[in-house]
Design a protein around this motif. Structure first.
Motif, PDB file in Angstrom:
ATOM      1  N   PRO A 169       0.832  -1.206   0.000  1.00  0.00           N
ATOM      2  CA  PRO A 169       0.000   0.000   0.000  1.00  0.00           C
ATOM      3  C   PRO A 169       0.862   1.249   0.000  1.00  0.00           C
ATOM      4  O   PRO A 169       2.045   1.208   0.350  1.00  0.00           O
ATOM      5  CB  PRO A 169      -0.802  -0.123   1.307  1.00  0.00           C
ATOM      6  CG  PRO A 169       0.050  -0.982   2.179  1.00  0.00           C
ATOM      7  CD  PRO A 169       0.738  -1.947   1.260  1.00  0.00           C
ATOM      8  N   PRO A 170       0.280   2.392  -0.386  1.00  0.00           N
ATOM      9  CA  PRO A 170       1.046   3.640  -0.378  1.00  0.00           C
ATOM     10  C   PRO A 170       1.557   3.944   1.026  1.00  0.00           C
ATOM     11  O   PRO A 170       0.881   3.685   2.021  1.00  0.00           O
ATOM     12  CB  PRO A 170       0.021   4.689  -0.831  1.00  0.00           C
ATOM     13  CG  PRO A 170      -1.035   3.907  -1.542  1.00  0.00           C
ATOM     14  CD  PRO A 170      -1.096   2.580  -0.872  1.00  0.00           C
TER      15      PRO A 170
ATOM     16  N   THR B 234       2.436   6.514   3.944  1.00  0.00           N
ATOM     17  CA  THR B 234       1.964   7.830   4.353  1.00  0.00           C
ATOM     18  C   THR B 234       2.450   8.147   5.750  1.00  0.00           C
ATOM     19  O   THR B 234       2.606   7.243   6.572  1.00  0.00           O
ATOM     20  CB  THR B 234       0.422   7.909   4.301  1.00  0.00           C
ATOM     21  OG1 THR B 234       0.001   9.165   4.839  1.00  0.00           O
ATOM     22  CG2 THR B 234      -0.215   6.789   5.111  1.00  0.00           C
TER      23      THR B 234
ATOM     24  N   HIS C 212       2.896   0.468  -5.712  1.00  0.00           N
ATOM     25  CA  HIS C 212       1.904   0.659  -4.646  1.00  0.00           C
ATOM     26  C   HIS C 212       0.494   0.423  -5.171  1.00  0.00           C
ATOM     27  O   HIS C 212       0.199   0.630  -6.351  1.00  0.00           O
ATOM     28  CB  HIS C 212       2.009   2.081  -4.081  1.00  0.00           C
ATOM     29  CG  HIS C 212       3.339   2.373  -3.463  1.00  0.00           C
ATOM     30  ND1 HIS C 212       3.758   1.790  -2.291  1.00  0.00           N
ATOM     31  CD2 HIS C 212       4.352   3.190  -3.872  1.00  0.00           C
ATOM     32  CE1 HIS C 212       4.971   2.228  -1.987  1.00  0.00           C
ATOM     33  NE2 HIS C 212       5.351   3.076  -2.929  1.00  0.00           N
ATOM     34  N   HIS C 213      -0.371   0.003  -4.267  1.00  0.00           N
ATOM     35  CA  HIS C 213      -1.787  -0.214  -4.575  1.00  0.00           C
ATOM     36  C   HIS C 213      -2.601   0.260  -3.398  1.00  0.00           C
ATOM     37  O   HIS C 213      -2.094   0.408  -2.285  1.00  0.00           O
ATOM     38  CB  HIS C 213      -2.067  -1.698  -4.825  1.00  0.00           C
ATOM     39  CG  HIS C 213      -1.871  -2.530  -3.594  1.00  0.00           C
ATOM     40  ND1 HIS C 213      -2.868  -2.763  -2.676  1.00  0.00           N
ATOM     41  CD2 HIS C 213      -0.768  -3.166  -3.118  1.00  0.00           C
ATOM     42  CE1 HIS C 213      -2.383  -3.511  -1.686  1.00  0.00           C
ATOM     43  NE2 HIS C 213      -1.125  -3.770  -1.927  1.00  0.00           N
ATOM     44  N   GLN C 214      -3.876   0.512  -3.618  1.00  0.00           N
ATOM     45  CA  GLN C 214      -4.750   0.930  -2.533  1.00  0.00           C
ATOM     46  C   GLN C 214      -5.085  -0.273  -1.643  1.00  0.00           C
ATOM     47  O   GLN C 214      -5.424  -1.345  -2.134  1.00  0.00           O
ATOM     48  CB  GLN C 214      -6.036   1.542  -3.078  1.00  0.00           C
ATOM     49  CG  GLN C 214      -5.822   2.871  -3.770  1.00  0.00           C
ATOM     50  CD  GLN C 214      -5.195   3.910  -2.847  1.00  0.00           C
ATOM     51  OE1 GLN C 214      -5.585   4.044  -1.690  1.00  0.00           O
ATOM     52  NE2 GLN C 214      -4.222   4.645  -3.365  1.00  0.00           N
ATOM     53  N   PRO C 215      -4.990  -0.107  -0.309  1.00  0.00           N
ATOM     54  CA  PRO C 215      -5.264  -1.233   0.581  1.00  0.00           C
ATOM     55  C   PRO C 215      -6.731  -1.621   0.585  1.00  0.00           C
ATOM     56  O   PRO C 215      -7.618  -0.780   0.415  1.00  0.00           O
ATOM     57  CB  PRO C 215      -4.839  -0.703   1.958  1.00  0.00           C
ATOM     58  CG  PRO C 215      -4.990   0.782   1.845  1.00  0.00           C
ATOM     59  CD  PRO C 215      -4.631   1.117   0.418  1.00  0.00           C
ATOM     60  N   ASN C 216      -6.970  -2.926   0.768  1.00  0.00           N
ATOM     61  CA  ASN C 216      -8.321  -3.467   0.934  1.00  0.00           C
ATOM     62  C   ASN C 216      -9.230  -3.217  -0.259  1.00  0.00           C
ATOM     63  O   ASN C 216     -10.446  -3.176  -0.120  1.00  0.00           O
ATOM     64  CB  ASN C 216      -8.983  -2.919   2.208  1.00  0.00           C
ATOM     65  CG  ASN C 216      -8.190  -3.288   3.450  1.00  0.00           C
ATOM     66  OD1 ASN C 216      -7.633  -4.376   3.521  1.00  0.00           O
ATOM     67  ND2 ASN C 216      -8.125  -2.384   4.407  1.00  0.00           N
ATOM     68  N   ALA C 217      -8.642  -2.997  -1.448  1.00  0.00           N
ATOM     69  CA  ALA C 217      -9.451  -2.882  -2.655  1.00  0.00           C
ATOM     70  C   ALA C 217      -9.957  -4.265  -3.046  1.00  0.00           C
ATOM     71  O   ALA C 217      -9.381  -5.279  -2.662  1.00  0.00           O
ATOM     72  CB  ALA C 217      -8.631  -2.278  -3.792  1.00  0.00           C
TER      73      ALA C 217
ATOM     74  N   ASP D 236      -6.531  -6.231  -5.150  1.00  0.00           N
ATOM     75  CA  ASP D 236      -5.397  -5.460  -4.657  1.00  0.00           C
ATOM     76  C   ASP D 236      -4.411  -5.091  -5.754  1.00  0.00           C
ATOM     77  O   ASP D 236      -3.868  -3.990  -5.768  1.00  0.00           O
ATOM     78  CB  ASP D 236      -4.649  -6.260  -3.578  1.00  0.00           C
ATOM     79  CG  ASP D 236      -5.260  -6.083  -2.198  1.00  0.00           C
ATOM     80  OD1 ASP D 236      -5.086  -6.973  -1.384  1.00  0.00           O
ATOM     81  OD2 ASP D 236      -5.905  -5.059  -1.956  1.00  0.00           O
TER      82      ASP D 236
ATOM     83  N   THR E 298      -2.370  -9.614  -1.598  1.00  0.00           N
ATOM     84  CA  THR E 298      -1.671  -8.983  -2.711  1.00  0.00           C
ATOM     85  C   THR E 298      -0.869 -10.011  -3.500  1.00  0.00           C
ATOM     86  O   THR E 298      -0.850  -9.997  -4.739  1.00  0.00           O
ATOM     87  CB  THR E 298      -0.729  -7.888  -2.187  1.00  0.00           C
ATOM     88  OG1 THR E 298      -1.497  -6.889  -1.520  1.00  0.00           O
ATOM     89  CG2 THR E 298       0.066  -7.256  -3.314  1.00  0.00           C
TER      90      THR E 298
END
Length: 347
Positions: free
Chosen positions: A183-184, A186, A220-225, A228, A254
Motif C-alpha cells: 500500500p502507499p 503515508t 503501490h496499490h490501494q489497501p483493501n481494494a 489489490d 496482494t
C-alpha cells in the motif's frame, strides 16, 4: 436435564465445595481428589452455568473484537482463532468491522456498548497512539498489530524481522532484482505502522545482502481494494529495463493477486519471477503455484490477546506488555518450484 454441581459431587463422592474448587482451578487439592471430580465431570458431561457465574461476578461474559475488515483472509482467520480462544474461557465475542474508518475506531476505543462488554480487542488502522493513550473509557483493551501504546497491552509480529526473513529466503535462492508491492506509504497521523515497517525492513534487508535498492521496483496499490493488484501495478514492474526476478508482497492477498496477474501475462513463477507474501492464509496453500509466505504464529497471537484481556478483566494491575509473536518462512512452489516441494514432501 443438565447435570448440576450437586450431581457431580454425588458421583465423585466429594462435597459441592470441592467440585467448585476444581472448576475454579484451586491448586491445593490432591491428585486423587481432582481426578475423581474430573472423571465425574466428564461422565456427566457437566457444563458450567456461565450466566449464573457472570451474575455473581458482575460481568457479562461478552468481549468485542474490532478489525479493519474480514474481506482480508488474515483478519478473518485471526477472528476465528480469537473466537475459539474466548469460547474456551466461557466468553462470547462480538465482531465489528471498522473498515479502518477513524470515527468507527473511536467508537470502539471509547467503549461502544461498554455497559455490555467486559473488554475489547482492537486492530487499529486509523487511531493514533496518542489518541489511544488518552482515551477516556476504562474498559480493558488489548491491541493487535504494531501500534504500541504504553497504556495498553498489544501483540504482533516484528514486521521488519519478518520481511528480512522473506528477503533472505529470496536472496538465498539467487534472486537479486527483488521488487515489492504494497500500500502507499503515508506519514499521516494514525496511519498503520505495518506498511512503513515492512518497507523499511525490505530496504534494510536488501542493503544487508549487498543489493542496492531500486525505487523503480517498488509499486503501490490501494489497501483493501476488491482486487489489490491491478494490471497497471504488475505492468509497471514488468516494463522496467531490468525487471524483477522476485517480488515481495506486503500481504498474501496482494501476493495471490500478483500470481494471477503474472500468469495472465505468460510469466512463469518461480522460473521467471519468484513471489512471496506475508500472513500464510489458507489460500496460500491452495493456489497454483502454492504461495510461499511468512507465517505469523496466529494461534499464539489469538491466545496471547485473549489471555492478556482476561487478565485485565480479572483486575490485573501491571504495566502494559507489548508481546512480539513468532513467525516462520513457509517455502512453497512460488519461490522454490514444484520439484523442490515434491522432494520436501509438500507443504
Amino acid at each position: 436435564m443438565s447435570a448440576t454441581i450437586k450431581d457431580v459431587a454425588k458421583l465423585a463422592g466429594v462435597s459441592m465445595k470441592t467440585v467448585s474448587n476444581v472448576l475454579n482451578g484451586y491448586p491445593h487439592l490432591t491428585p486423587e481428589t481432582r481426578g475423581k471430580v474430573e472423571r465425574a465431570l466428564a461422565e456427566l458431561n457437566y457444563r458450567p452455568n456461565i450466566a449464573a457465574r457472570n451474575l455473581r461476578s458482575g460481568r457479562t461474559g461478552l468481549i468485542a473484537l474490532a478489525v479493519p475488515t474480514t474481506m482480508n483472509p488474515y483478519f478473518a482467520e485471526i477472528a476465528h482463532l480469537i473466537v475459539r480462544e474466548a469460547q474456551d474461557r466461557g466468553l462470547t465475542v462480538l465482531i465489528d468491522c471498522t473498515e479502518g474508518d477513524l470515527e468507527r475506531e473511536k467508537h470502539v476505543a471509547e467503549g461502544f456498548r461498554s455497559q455490555l462488554l467486559d473488554g475489547m480487542i482492537l486492530q487499529p488502522w486509523s487511531l493514533s497512539a496518542t489518541y489511544l493513550r488518552n482515551r477516556a473509557d476504562r474498559t480493558p483493551l488489548v491491541l493487535l498489530g504494531e501500534r504500541k501504546v504504553q497504556s495498553a497491552d498489544s501483540v504482533a509480529i516484528d514486521s521488519k524481522a519478518a520481511v528480512a526473513a522473506a528477503i533472505e529466503h529470496l536472496v538465498g535462492l539467487g534472486r537479486r532484482r527483488i521488487g515489492a508491492i504494497g500500500p502507499p506509504l503515508t506519514k499521516r497521523t494514525g496511519a498503520p505502522p505495518e506498511p512503513r515497517r515492512r518497507h523499511a525492513g525490505y530496504l534494510a534487508a536488501l542493503t544487508a545482502a549487498g543489493i542496492e535498492p531500486d525505487p523503480a521496483l517498488v509499486a503501490h496499490h490501494q489497501p483493501n481494494a476488491p482486487h489489490d493488484v491491478t494490471e497497471a501495478v504488475v505492468d509497471h514492474l514488468l516494463a522496467q529495463p531490468d525487471p524483477p526476478d522476485a517480488i515481495f508482497c506486503f500481504n498474501d492477498r496482494t501476493a495471490l493477486a500478483t500470481l494471477r496477474e503474472l500468469r495472465t501475462r505468460g510469466v512463469r513463477v518461480p522460473d521467471d519471477i519468484a513471489v512471496i507474501g506475508v500472513d500464510d492464509v489458507e489460500g496460500a496453500r491452495l493456489s497454483t503455484p502454492s504461495l510461499s509466505s511468512i507465517a505469523p504464529d496466529k494461534q499464539g497471537i489469538a491466545r496471547t490477546a485473549v489471555n492478556m484481556l482476561t487478565e485485565r478483566i480479572e483486575g490485573a494491575n501491571r504495566p502494559a506488555r507489548q508481546v512480539v509473536a513468532g513467525f516462520e518462512v513457509m517455502a512453497r512452489e512460488s519461490t522454490v518450484g514444484t520439484d523442490a516441494m515434491e522432494r520436501a514432501g509438500g507443504g
